[in-house]
Design an enzyme around this catalytic site. Structure first.
Site, mmCIF file in Angstrom:
data_model
loop_
_atom_site.group_PDB
_atom_site.id
_atom_site.type_symbol
_atom_site.label_atom_id
_atom_site.label_comp_id
_atom_site.label_asym_id
_atom_site.label_seq_id
_atom_site.Cartn_x
_atom_site.Cartn_y
_atom_site.Cartn_z
ATOM 1 N N ARG A 174 0.833 -1.209 0.000
ATOM 2 C CA ARG A 174 0.000 0.000 0.000
ATOM 3 C C ARG A 174 0.867 1.258 0.000
ATOM 4 O O ARG A 174 0.545 2.250 0.655
ATOM 5 C CB ARG A 174 -0.953 0.020 1.194
ATOM 6 C CG ARG A 174 -1.872 -1.174 1.269
ATOM 7 C CD ARG A 174 -2.823 -1.271 0.066
ATOM 8 N NE ARG A 174 -3.627 -2.479 0.183
ATOM 9 C CZ ARG A 174 -3.266 -3.660 -0.329
ATOM 10 N NH1 ARG A 174 -2.142 -3.766 -1.001
ATOM 11 N NH2 ARG A 174 -4.040 -4.710 -0.185
ATOM 12 N N GLU A 207 -5.059 3.903 6.151
ATOM 13 C CA GLU A 207 -4.842 3.868 4.695
ATOM 14 C C GLU A 207 -5.184 5.200 4.028
ATOM 15 O O GLU A 207 -4.377 5.721 3.254
ATOM 16 C CB GLU A 207 -5.647 2.740 4.050
ATOM 17 C CG GLU A 207 -4.979 1.385 4.127
ATOM 18 C CD GLU A 207 -5.528 0.423 3.085
ATOM 19 O OE1 GLU A 207 -5.853 0.869 1.968
ATOM 20 O OE2 GLU A 207 -5.639 -0.772 3.394
ATOM 21 N N SER A 261 -11.325 -0.157 2.925
ATOM 22 C CA SER A 261 -10.510 -0.565 4.071
ATOM 23 C C SER A 261 -9.811 0.655 4.652
ATOM 24 O O SER A 261 -9.056 1.333 3.958
ATOM 25 C CB SER A 261 -9.479 -1.604 3.634
ATOM 26 O OG SER A 261 -10.118 -2.761 3.143
#
Length: 342
Positions: free
Chosen positions: A168, A338, A242
């Protein structure tokens, strides 16, 4: 109001972020061609402003007033651009919907991206986050991208090594943040395709359908059905997907946690470390289905924070901080957010 740059002032962003936060951009510009970025760079006033590159708004939590110059990447186009002995090269412009691009590749008879079906956002945002799901990361199929460099005014090509992809993560969150604007992305899709059914949910879904030899479309259908069952539709319930990264810990930490929590969900990594399921940690900390103000934790998937109606960026940040503190107190594990708070 606009000027020669098609610059808008106090532009509403509620429909341009999937969390549905009612924010406004002090200055807003829709980008449909690279020449606009060149002109922007050459303008002494506008080039001096801090910038926010906006794609689908699926990885952002906005404040009520966004004081940066918001550049909304809206370039469109999908093409087959070449092939070699092993792969077919496909390219999409930055403003294309990621999911629609995945479906387009499948219609061309090209597999590879199916495990990334139904991920929200745009093609141009995918490399920044190195999006991933169900055993596949974007970097696995990545070939190269084209970007505008605000420092030099050049349009450059960047390969996988130059992008410095990680879990990520990419160079676009670090050294190239606010400097590079992704214009298009090229992927190398394999001619000899193999299904990736590493995740039990996917294999189970395929099996329940009685499919013995699934094709890429079957895998995509499975991923879409699983995601729709677990994750809220941003058009119905505002969310950013998420919200926390799955933390990666040492084998010693994982063993310590397993001794106390035998049901701990973890996945062995090639490095010998373990990836823990952040959603499980959050649920065990008592947050699943709970709320703080007008922001809450989705009752079907604790990894997802949701807008219960009129939530602000401040409320979302407060909820995220409370969850991080409780998980740390219970498990001595840090959760990393995130989305980007703006």
């Amino acid at each position: 109001m606009t000027n020669k740059f098609s610059l808008f002032y106090d532009y509403p962003l509620q429909k341009l972020n999937t969390f549905g936060i009612a924010a406004c951009a002090r200055r807003f510009m829709q980008i449909t061609q690279p020449e606009q970025l060149s002109a922007l760079r050459d303008d002494p006033d506008l080039s001096a402003l801090p910038r926010l590159i906006l794609g689908g708004g699926s990885n952002l939590v906005l404040s009520d007033q966004v004081d940066t110059l918001v550049l909304h990447m809206s370039c469109l186009g999908k093409y087959i651009v070449g092939e070699d002995s092993n792969n077919v090269l496909v390219q999409a412009e930055a403003g294309e919907s990621w999911h629609e691009f995945v479906l387009w590749t499948l219609k061309q008879g090209l597999g590879g991206l199916e495990n990334l079906s139904l991920i929200p956002g745009t093609v141009g945002a995918a490399p920044i986050q190195n999006i991933g799901a169900y055993g596949v990361e974007m970097q696995d199929l990545f070939h190269s991208l084209k970007a505008f460099d605000f420092a030099t005014g050049d349009i450059i090509i960047m390969d996988k090594a130059a992008c410095q992809f990680a879990y990520r993560d990419s160079i676009f969150k670090h050294a190239c943040k606010d400097r590079m604007v992704i214009l298009s992305v090229t992927f190398a899709l394999p001619k000899l395709w193999q299904a990736r059914l590493n995740y039990a949910d996917v294999a189970r879904y395929i099996a329940t359908k009685g499919i013995v030899s699934p094709d890429a479309g079957d895998v995509s259908d499975a991923i879409i059905a699983i995601r729709q069952a677990k994750l809220p539709d941003p058009q119905v319930i505002g969310n950013a997907g998420s919200f926390f990264k799955n933390p990666v810990v040492s084998a010693a930490t994982r063993d310590r946690l397993m001794a106390e929590y035998p049901a701990l969900v973890s996945y062995l990594q090639e490095t010998g470390h373990y990836k823990l399921a952040a959603g499980w940690l959050i649920e065990q900390s008592g947050w699943k289905g709970q709320a703080l103000g007008r922001a809450g934790v989705y009752d079907k998937q604790a990894l997802v924070l949701v807008n219960l109606g009129g939530a602000t960026g401040v409320e979302v940040r407060a909820l995220a901080s409370r969850i991080q503190a409780d998980v740390r107190a219970r498990f001595d594990v840090d959760l990393e957010v995130e989305p980007v708070f703006v």
